[in-house]
Design a protein around this motif. Structure first.
Motif, mmCIF file in Angstrom:
data_model
loop_
_atom_site.group_PDB
_atom_site.id
_atom_site.type_symbol
_atom_site.label_atom_id
_atom_site.label_comp_id
_atom_site.label_asym_id
_atom_site.label_seq_id
_atom_site.Cartn_x
_atom_site.Cartn_y
_atom_site.Cartn_z
ATOM 1 N N ARG A 606 8.786 -1.537 7.715
ATOM 2 C CA ARG A 606 7.965 -2.003 8.776
ATOM 3 C C ARG A 606 7.230 -3.221 8.893
ATOM 4 O O ARG A 606 7.375 -3.865 7.575
ATOM 5 N N ALA A 607 6.807 -3.877 9.810
ATOM 6 C CA ALA A 607 6.382 -5.107 9.697
ATOM 7 C C ALA A 607 5.136 -5.463 8.854
ATOM 8 O O ALA A 607 5.137 -6.450 8.077
ATOM 9 N N GLU A 608 4.153 -4.392 8.539
ATOM 10 C CA GLU A 608 3.263 -4.510 7.752
ATOM 11 C C GLU A 608 3.795 -4.528 6.295
ATOM 12 O O GLU A 608 3.190 -5.207 5.369
ATOM 13 N N GLU A 609 4.754 -3.917 5.891
ATOM 14 C CA GLU A 609 5.327 -3.803 4.515
ATOM 15 C C GLU A 609 5.833 -4.992 4.384
ATOM 16 O O GLU A 609 5.823 -5.734 3.199
ATOM 17 N N ASP A 642 6.223 2.320 0.635
ATOM 18 C CA ASP A 642 7.082 3.443 0.725
ATOM 19 C C ASP A 642 8.183 3.361 -0.287
ATOM 20 O O ASP A 642 9.017 2.199 -0.145
ATOM 21 N N SER A 645 11.783 2.965 1.153
ATOM 22 C CA SER A 645 12.121 1.881 1.825
ATOM 23 C C SER A 645 13.073 0.871 1.274
ATOM 24 O O SER A 645 13.415 1.046 0.175
#
Length: 664
Positions: A606-609, A642, A645
């Motif tokens: 995800r972009a946030e990660e 995560d 991920s």
């Protein structure tokens, strides 16, 4: 992920006995395990002894000695692999050397004027040396030959010595080019094949403790191959099908190189059939085979296995193509700019670089003091003092401090050999076979280390000097004293009095590399590419970023290894930071592996990660930049994410970097 996985740290701080030599000195005196370059050995023996034979035959031994001196410069500068680069490495420095000896001859015996002239030449030489490899050798010969011309009574008129020295360099060039018709493309082809073999070694080590070292060797081999191929392609691409084929074979190894970290993170060895297939590709490159073998590879199941399988099968297809289409060969991974553009950039960077001016001024100060000492103080006249200063202060030879000590030790060893030769061998025709043997030792010893190279070069220069000034055995003691004086001048005025010697910026360099790692993560997992961009532009940009950061990591590792040979506090500080260098390399490897997994079926992060991870890396970079030692980094936590991920291993490596810093 465990934080205990660290490379051996060659800190050099512990000694087995209080009276034992320091580890940085032992490292310099320990011969490297490099093979002996037998072709260079034979070439050096012929290049330096043949001019002496001609000089004795013509009853002009001084002329023969000067030609041999020029040949010595060519032998030392012949360090490239490709023939076109060898022409540049030998011919261009010879022009600067001819200018240097002409200027030195013109100021011979002119006291303060000679001091001022050599000081100015040293400034120019030092600034030129910052441009690149060929310029570095050119700057070295400019100053060395100026020192020789100002210190020895060379034949007149003034243009005689430049012509003879240039003739010696051209003789080495002629001997070098004799093999070009038979081996014209062999260096490039051998470099591509060596990259495949280095890749096979890395895949053999995947999942084991030796992988990191094999991966670094692979990076170095890939960089060297691209430098050779792209440097030549700048001139002949589009007219050389063989070169186009080699570039295509090198390009297809890149996906395999990217897949290697993903294979390593599996944590278990690869099936032997995969490294064996890569070694078969290396043999196909060397032999020019065009018939593809039938691959028998295990079925892939994970994204990492699929990436490796697809890259290997594609490589087999391309390597065995007889004539790849020109339009399919991508050279955007590093095609050099036009020569004129690069020359303008080099001159601009040299004139505007603070480092270039600092090195030039430091070299000028030491040469000025050395030349003033031997020209004005009532001591025996000697060019050996400024000659020693020049060699010791050479910026790309390693640590100034350790070079000064190793230079003194190497000179002492060389003087023992020279003493035996000058005492027992009669002057005349016996000098020819003796010179052949001594000259042959130069490339053999140069491969073993700086002290060994000095020990080999010293008797050669002394024997040639004796043919010019006829001092015989009386040369020995003054040369040892001169070497010690030159080393002392360098240590005091070229090392101890300069703040950068004591306040190394290795922490800043490491912080910049961590910032580069953050940008690499953004490049690998950033926003989707512009739909209007050229096809493959995003992938090419990512590959360029990967090559750039791995090159930078190699440079950082070399800089740290150089700093480790310095005495405290620089050496101790480099040893303290060393584990973080290894940790950053693993962060980059883990990022590459994550990108490969996404390309072959894994879910993208995800972009946030991605944003959180890059923020963590930039925070680590800032801590490294502001902390004087690793123990002040603290133990700031890495943002959680995560664990399933693809970026999970990258976060673990960042956490490991924090842990390593806290422990050291």
């Amino acid at each position: 992920m465990s934080t205990e996985r660290t490379d051996h740290i060659p800190s050099g701080r512990a000694r087995p006995h209080p009276l034992a030599p320091p580890a940085w000195l032992l490292r310099g005196l320990r011969p490297a395990s490099a093979p002996i370059p037998w072709a260079a050995v034979v070439r050096a023996g012929i290049a330096l002894s043949a001019p002496l034979a001609v000089g004795f035959a013509l009853d002009e031994p001084e002329y023969g000695a000067l030609v041999s001196m020029g040949a010595l410069s060519g032998v030392i500068g012949d360090t490239a692999d490709a023939y076109r680069m060898r022409i540049l490495n030998i011919a261009v420095p010879q022009l600067f050397g001819a200018v240097g000896v002409a200027l030195g001859t013109l100021v011979f015996g002119h006291g303060w004027f000679a001091v001022g002239a050599l000081t100015l030449i040293a400034l120019v030489s030092g600034m030129i040396s910052s441009i690149g490899t060929v310029a570095s050798v050119s700057g070295l010969l400019l100053l060395l030959n100026a020192v020789v011309g100002a210190g020895l009574p060379l034949p007149r008129p003034w243009w005689t010595a430049p012509l003879l020295l240039a003739a010696g360099g051209l003789f080495v060039l002629l001997l070098t080019l004799l093999g070009w018709p038979l081996r014209g493309r062999q260096p490039e082809r051998a470099a591509v094949a060596a990259t495949y073999r280095a890749l096979a070694d890395a895949l053999d080590a995947a999942g084991g403790p030796d992988y990191d070292e094999r991966r670094r060797a692979l990076t170095q081999s890939l960089n060297q191959a691209y430098d050779l191929i792209l440097g030549r392609r700048a001139r002949v691409h589009g007219r050389s099908p063989a070169l186009v084929r080699m570039l295509a074979q090198l390009n297809v190894v890149v996906p395999l190189v990217e897949a290697a970290p993903a294979a390593h993170l599996r944590g278990r060895p690869l099936p032997p059939a995969i490294p064996a297939a890569v070694r078969d590709l290396a043999e196909a490159v060397e032999e020019g085979r065009t018939q593809a073998p039938a691959l028998e590879l295990p079925a892939p199941h994970t994204p990492a296995e699929r990436a490796l399988d697809a890259a290997l099968r594609h490589a087999v297809t391309v390597v065995h193509l007889a004539e790849p289409e020109l339009r399919t060969v991508d050279d955007r991974l590093g095609r050099p700019a036009a020569l004129g553009v690069r020359a303008r950039r080099a001159v601009r960077d040299m004139m505007l670089s603070g480092g270039s001016w600092r090195y030039g001024l430091r070299l000028a100060l030491c040469i000025g003091l050395a030349q003033a000492l031997v020209s004005l103080v009532p001591l025996e006249r000697s060019y050996w003092v400024p000659l020693t200063v020049t060699f010791v202060l050479k910026p790309d030879f390693g640590s100034v401090f350790s070079r000064a000590v190793l230079r003194a030790l190497g000179t002492a060893g060389g003087l023992v050999i020279a003493a035996a030769v000058l005492a027992e061998v009669p002057r005349g025709w016996w000098d020819v076979p003796v010179m052949a043997v001594l000259a042959a030792l130069i490339p053999a010893f140069s491969a073993k280390g700086y002290a060994f190279q000095t020990a080999a070069i010293t008797p050669v220069i002394l024997l040639l000097s004796d043919l010019l000034n006829h001092q015989g055995f009386d040369l020995i003691r003054p040369r040892l004293v001169d070497s010690l004086i030159g080393c002392a001048i360098t240590l005091v005025f070229g090392y101890l009095l300069w703040p950068e010697s004591w306040h190394s910026r290795i922490g800043d360099r490491l912080a910049d590399t961590v910032d580069d790692a953050a940008r690499y993560v953004e490049r690998a997992f950033g926003p989707a590419p512009d739909p209007d961009a050229a096809p493959g532009a995003a992938r090419t940009a990512r590959l360029q970023a990967r090559r750039r950061i791995y090159r930078d990591l190699s440079g950082v590792r070399s800089e740290f290894q150089r700093a480790l040979t310095e005495p405290p506090p620089t050496g101790a500080r480099a040893a303290a930071w060393w584990p973080l260098v290894v940790a950053v390399e693993r962060i980059v490897d883990a990022t590459t592996a994550a990108r490969v997994r996404v390309n072959h079926g894994a879910a993208p992060p995800r972009a946030e990660e991605v944003s959180a991870l890059t923020a963590d890396l930039r925070g680590l970079a800032e801590c490294v930049r502001t902390a004087r030692s690793p123990d002040r980094l603290g133990t700031a936590a890495v943002r959680a994410g995560d664990e399933a991920s693809v970026l999970g291993p990258v976060r673990q490596e960042v956490a490991a970097a924090r842990g390593i810093a806290a422990e050291h």
